[in-house]
Design an enzyme around this catalytic site. Structure first.
Site, mmCIF file in Angstrom:
data_model
loop_
_atom_site.group_PDB
_atom_site.id
_atom_site.type_symbol
_atom_site.label_atom_id
_atom_site.label_comp_id
_atom_site.label_asym_id
_atom_site.label_seq_id
_atom_site.Cartn_x
_atom_site.Cartn_y
_atom_site.Cartn_z
ATOM 1 C CE LYS A 161 -10.877 5.450 -0.500
ATOM 2 N NZ LYS A 161 -9.860 5.222 0.640
ATOM 3 C CD GLU A 216 -6.534 4.403 4.334
ATOM 4 O OE1 GLU A 216 -7.282 4.063 4.337
ATOM 5 O OE2 GLU A 216 -5.704 4.462 5.207
ATOM 6 C CG ASP A 236 -9.999 0.470 4.393
ATOM 7 O OD1 ASP A 236 -10.696 1.374 4.549
ATOM 8 O OD2 ASP A 236 -8.935 0.379 4.625
ATOM 9 C CB SER A 237 -14.567 2.456 6.962
ATOM 10 O OG SER A 237 -15.286 2.470 5.706
ATOM 11 C CD GLU A 293 -9.864 9.836 6.494
ATOM 12 O OE1 GLU A 293 -9.596 8.981 5.715
ATOM 13 O OE2 GLU A 293 -10.284 9.344 7.723
ATOM 14 C CG ASP A 332 -10.873 1.845 0.691
ATOM 15 O OD1 ASP A 332 -9.902 2.370 -0.209
ATOM 16 O OD2 ASP A 332 -11.294 2.230 1.636
HETATM 17 O O1 KIV Z 1 -12.953 3.512 4.047
HETATM 18 C C1 KIV Z 1 -13.439 4.576 3.952
HETATM 19 O O2 KIV Z 1 -14.557 4.457 4.555
HETATM 20 C C2 KIV Z 1 -12.762 5.713 3.273
HETATM 21 C C3 KIV Z 1 -13.363 6.996 3.706
HETATM 22 C C4 KIV Z 1 -13.124 7.607 4.729
HETATM 23 C C5 KIV Z 1 -12.875 7.946 2.494
HETATM 24 O O3 KIV Z 1 -11.729 5.423 2.895
#
Ligand code: KIV
Length: 263
Positions: free
Chosen positions: A113, A115, A44-45, A180, A83
């Site tokens: 994933k 978070e 999600d980055s 993280e 994500d």
């Molecule tokens: O969204 C992302 O890039 C992440 C990584 C930092 C693991 O969750």
């Protein structure tokens, strides 16, 4: 897909250090896959690295699915993890499972994933046959609650909390976990305590695997990078050099020349 979640677990059993990288588009997914990066995270980055948002909070399910499909179309071997964006899970179990399922059904990803240390949600998604990667420590989706991007687990109490979260998520059936923004010693304790692999970002050298944001690795963002991010290239500089050369050659009349024109 030839890399499976079983392979990821066996990396740890064999003591093989491995990599994960983020990708947000087809050409990047293809390059990472071709060089043999086993895990590709459509993070999600994408929000702050590609879409111009300040944080990852505004990222929507539709945006994540759009980028996941693009990456998946470029990947033959790697395991692709989608994500789950802010509030797409952890609302109700039903909605969490439905959104996780969308990553596989509509996005073509192989796993998701989460978070947050949401044990019940992780268990419900795993129960539906969807592999889940955990993510604890500094969670950018909680930036406002944390009061900024702050390293987590600095006190013994916080370290114990992270250990408990990791253990509970492992019991819920996740296949790997991102650590993280955690002190290296705490990440080492978590890595030793778990039988599933840990993947570190800003969590020191003792994790089983390491992940970086592709824009940081390529030096695409410019400015200063977080302490843990190592730019292995200066693509921002290289792009600026190339487009400047194009502009200058058009202005001077050097481009297009005979070699780049039809007779
Ligand atoms: O969204 C992302 O890039 C992440 C990584 C930092 C693991 O969750």
């Amino acid at each position: 897909m030839t890399i499976t979640v079983r392979d990821v677990r066996s990396f740890k059993q064999r003591g093989e250090r491995f990599t994960m990288l983020t990708a947000y588009d087809h050409p990047t997914g293809r390059i990472l896959d071709e060089v043999g990066i086993p895990l590709i995270l459509v993070g999600d980055s994408v929000g702050n690295n590609v879409l111009g948002y300040e944080t990852t909070i505004p990222v929507t399910m539709e945006e994540m699915l759009h980028h996941t499909r693009a990456v998946v179309r470029g990947v033959k071997e790697a395991l692709v993890i989608g994500d789950m964006p802010f509030l797409s899970f952890d609302t109700s179990l039903e909605e969490s499972v439905r959104n996780a399922g969308r990553f596989l059904k509509e996005g073509g990803a192989h796993a998701v994933k989460l978070e947050r240390p949401s044990v019940e949600v992780a268990a419900a998604i795993v129960d539906r046959g969807i592999p889940v990667m955990g993510h604890i420590g500094l969670g950018p989706q909680s930036v406002h609650a944390m009061g900024g991007y702050r390293v987590q687990g600095r006190t013994e109490e916080e370290a114990e909390r992270l250990l408990d979260q990791a253990g509970a998520l492992e019991k819920a059936g996740i296949f790997a976990i991102v650590l993280e923004g955690i002190p290296a010693k705490v990440a080492a304790r978590i890595t030793d305590a778990l039988s599933i692999p840990t993947i570190g970002i800003g969590a020191g050298p003792h994790c089983d695997g390491q992940v970086l944001v592709i824009n940081d690795l390529l030096g695409l963002s410019g400015g200063t990078y977080p302490k843990f991010a190592k730019p292995y290239a200066d693509l921002r500089g290289e792009i600026a050099r190339a487009v400047t050369a194009f502009r200058d050659e058009v202005r001077s009349g050097a481009f297009p020349d005979a070699a780049h024109s039809y007779a």
